[in-house]
Motif scaffolding. Structure first.
Motif, PDB file in Angstrom:
ATOM      1  N   ALA A  81       0.838  -1.201   0.000  1.00  0.00           N
ATOM      2  CA  ALA A  81       0.000   0.000   0.000  1.00  0.00           C
ATOM      3  C   ALA A  81       0.874   1.253   0.000  1.00  0.00           C
ATOM      4  CB  ALA A  81      -0.930  -0.001   1.210  1.00  0.00           C
ATOM      5  N   PHE A  82       1.978   1.203   0.728  1.00  0.00           N
ATOM      6  CA  PHE A  82       2.942   2.310   0.740  1.00  0.00           C
ATOM      7  C   PHE A  82       3.436   2.593  -0.679  1.00  0.00           C
ATOM      8  CE2 PHE A  82       6.605   4.757   1.885  1.00  0.00           C
ATOM      9  CZ  PHE A  82       7.669   4.253   1.166  1.00  0.00           C
ATOM     10  N   SER A  83       3.781   1.558  -1.396  1.00  0.00           N
ATOM     11  CA  SER A  83       4.274   1.730  -2.761  1.00  0.00           C
ATOM     12  C   SER A  83       3.203   2.331  -3.662  1.00  0.00           C
ATOM     13  CB  SER A  83       4.735   0.386  -3.334  1.00  0.00           C
ATOM     14  OG  SER A  83       5.763  -0.147  -2.543  1.00  0.00           O
ATOM     15  N   LEU A  84       1.982   1.821  -3.540  1.00  0.00           N
ATOM     16  CA  LEU A  84       0.884   2.337  -4.349  1.00  0.00           C
ATOM     17  C   LEU A  84       0.580   3.790  -3.999  1.00  0.00           C
ATOM     18  CD1 LEU A  84      -1.330   1.918  -6.447  1.00  0.00           C
ATOM     19  CD2 LEU A  84      -2.779   1.016  -4.608  1.00  0.00           C
ATOM     20  N   ASP A  85       0.543   4.112  -2.715  1.00  0.00           N
ATOM     21  CA  ASP A  85       0.285   5.487  -2.290  1.00  0.00           C
ATOM     22  C   ASP A  85       1.343   6.442  -2.843  1.00  0.00           C
ATOM     23  OD1 ASP A  85      -0.825   4.567   1.073  1.00  0.00           O
ATOM     24  OD2 ASP A  85      -1.944   4.711  -0.805  1.00  0.00           O
ATOM     25  N   THR A  86       2.606   6.005  -2.791  1.00  0.00           N
ATOM     26  CA  THR A  86       3.697   6.836  -3.305  1.00  0.00           C
ATOM     27  C   THR A  86       3.517   7.089  -4.795  1.00  0.00           C
ATOM     28  OG1 THR A  86       5.209   5.940  -1.652  1.00  0.00           O
ATOM     29  CG2 THR A  86       6.200   7.025  -3.554  1.00  0.00           C
ATOM     30  N   LEU A  87       3.256   6.032  -5.533  1.00  0.00           N
ATOM     31  CA  LEU A  87       3.078   6.161  -6.973  1.00  0.00           C
ATOM     32  C   LEU A  87       1.866   7.029  -7.307  1.00  0.00           C
ATOM     33  CD1 LEU A  87       4.075   5.399  -9.771  1.00  0.00           C
ATOM     34  CD2 LEU A  87       2.649   3.363  -9.639  1.00  0.00           C
ATOM     35  N   THR A  88       0.798   6.871  -6.554  1.00  0.00           N
ATOM     36  CA  THR A  88      -0.407   7.674  -6.788  1.00  0.00           C
ATOM     37  C   THR A  88      -0.118   9.155  -6.584  1.00  0.00           C
ATOM     38  OG1 THR A  88      -1.842   5.844  -6.139  1.00  0.00           O
ATOM     39  CG2 THR A  88      -2.802   8.044  -6.056  1.00  0.00           C
ATOM     40  N   LEU A  89       0.558   9.492  -5.489  1.00  0.00           N
ATOM     41  CA  LEU A  89       0.931  10.889  -5.256  1.00  0.00           C
ATOM     42  C   LEU A  89       1.805  11.410  -6.403  1.00  0.00           C
ATOM     43  CD1 LEU A  89       1.731  10.762  -1.435  1.00  0.00           C
ATOM     44  CD2 LEU A  89      -0.190  11.953  -2.509  1.00  0.00           C
ATOM     45  N   GLU A  91       2.015  10.294  -9.531  1.00  0.00           N
ATOM     46  CA  GLU A  91       1.259  10.413 -10.778  1.00  0.00           C
ATOM     47  C   GLU A  91       0.270  11.576 -10.759  1.00  0.00           C
ATOM     48  OE1 GLU A  91       1.431   5.852 -12.470  1.00  0.00           O
ATOM     49  OE2 GLU A  91      -0.404   6.496 -11.427  1.00  0.00           O
ATOM     50  N   ARG A  92      -0.142  11.999  -9.593  1.00  0.00           N
ATOM     51  CA  ARG A  92      -1.014  13.172  -9.467  1.00  0.00           C
ATOM     52  C   ARG A  92      -0.221  14.481  -9.610  1.00  0.00           C
ATOM     53  NH1 ARG A  92      -4.307  11.523  -4.056  1.00  0.00           N
ATOM     54  NH2 ARG A  92      -5.625   9.921  -4.983  1.00  0.00           N
ATOM     55  N   GLY A  93       1.090  14.332  -9.745  1.00  0.00           N
ATOM     56  CA  GLY A  93       1.936  15.514  -9.857  1.00  0.00           C
ATOM     57  C   GLY A  93       2.351  16.090  -8.512  1.00  0.00           C
ATOM     58  N   GLN A  94       2.068  15.365  -7.436  1.00  0.00           N
ATOM     59  CA  GLN A  94       2.428  15.818  -6.088  1.00  0.00           C
ATOM     60  C   GLN A  94       3.786  15.231  -5.711  1.00  0.00           C
ATOM     61  OE1 GLN A  94      -1.343  14.277  -4.455  1.00  0.00           O
ATOM     62  NE2 GLN A  94      -1.745  16.374  -3.749  1.00  0.00           N
ATOM     63  N   HIS A  95       4.796  15.609  -6.489  1.00  0.00           N
ATOM     64  CA  HIS A  95       6.126  15.018  -6.355  1.00  0.00           C
ATOM     65  C   HIS A  95       6.754  15.285  -4.988  1.00  0.00           C
ATOM     66  CE1 HIS A  95       6.007  15.484 -10.953  1.00  0.00           C
ATOM     67  NE2 HIS A  95       5.620  14.266 -10.633  1.00  0.00           N
ATOM     68  N   GLU A  96       6.659  16.522  -4.523  1.00  0.00           N
ATOM     69  CA  GLU A  96       7.245  16.845  -3.215  1.00  0.00           C
ATOM     70  C   GLU A  96       6.564  16.047  -2.105  1.00  0.00           C
ATOM     71  OE1 GLU A  96       7.739  20.169  -6.036  1.00  0.00           O
ATOM     72  OE2 GLU A  96       5.954  19.176  -5.291  1.00  0.00           O
ATOM     73  N   LEU A  97       5.255  15.915  -2.197  1.00  0.00           N
ATOM     74  CA  LEU A  97       4.510  15.155  -1.189  1.00  0.00           C
ATOM     75  C   LEU A  97       4.879  13.675  -1.254  1.00  0.00           C
ATOM     76  CD1 LEU A  97       2.478  15.674   1.046  1.00  0.00           C
ATOM     77  CD2 LEU A  97       0.647  15.242  -0.599  1.00  0.00           C
ATOM     78  N   ALA A  98       5.070  13.143  -2.450  1.00  0.00           N
ATOM     79  CA  ALA A  98       5.474  11.736  -2.603  1.00  0.00           C
ATOM     80  C   ALA A  98       6.837  11.497  -1.971  1.00  0.00           C
ATOM     81  CB  ALA A  98       5.493  11.345  -4.076  1.00  0.00           C
ATOM     82  N   VAL A  99       7.785  12.387  -2.225  1.00  0.00           N
ATOM     83  CA  VAL A  99       9.128  12.254  -1.652  1.00  0.00           C
ATOM     84  C   VAL A  99       9.070  12.399  -0.126  1.00  0.00           C
ATOM     85  CG1 VAL A  99      11.424  13.318  -1.541  1.00  0.00           C
ATOM     86  CG2 VAL A  99      10.311  12.962  -3.755  1.00  0.00           C
ATOM     87  N   ALA A 100       8.280  13.354   0.356  1.00  0.00           N
ATOM     88  CA  ALA A 100       8.129  13.532   1.807  1.00  0.00           C
ATOM     89  C   ALA A 100       7.512  12.285   2.437  1.00  0.00           C
ATOM     90  CB  ALA A 100       7.263  14.751   2.103  1.00  0.00           C
TER      91      ALA A 100
END
Length: 124
Positions: A81-89, A91-100
């Protein structure tokens, strides 16, 4: 072997059910957006893993490892789920949030397992 498989399956059902309840509860409490429930589950699961490792090793309870560690905690923690959540963020263009999200999850989970080991070692 079959008995161990049943332990893992039962533990996995319990862990997955607990993860579901945590997700529902956090969603109702905080709402959608940042995947807080996954972070909470992974940090709590890492802490509990640290405690269980020490307790089972010191008390000779390794027979419970398949049920507790592989089953319950494997079903409860959510790396997939962590991996999917990261990828979803991402792909939504929320790159900084994904990295955080990746940084917070990894750092807090590692800190939690160290804390779990330390607490269990101090108490046993």
């Amino acid at each position: 072997m079959f008995q161990t498989l049943l332990q893992v399956a039962l533990g996995g059902a319990i862990g997955a059910s607990l993860r579901y309840l945590a997700n529902v509860g956090v969603m109702r409490w905080i709402g959608p957006g940042f995947p807080y429930a996954t972070v909470i589950v992974n940090v709590v699961g890492s802490f509990v893993m640290g405690v269980i490792v020490v307790v089972l090793a010191k008390k000779g309870g390794t027979a419970y490892a398949p049920f507790l560690m592989t089953g319950v905690l494997g079903g409860f923690t959510t790396f997939s789920a962590f991996s999917l959540d990261t990828l979803t963020l991402w792909e939504r263009g929320q790159h900084e949030l994904a990295v955080a999200y990746v940084g917070v999850s990894v750092i807090l989970s590692l800190t939690a397992i160290v804390a779990g080991l330390s607490v269990a070692r101090a108490l046993t």
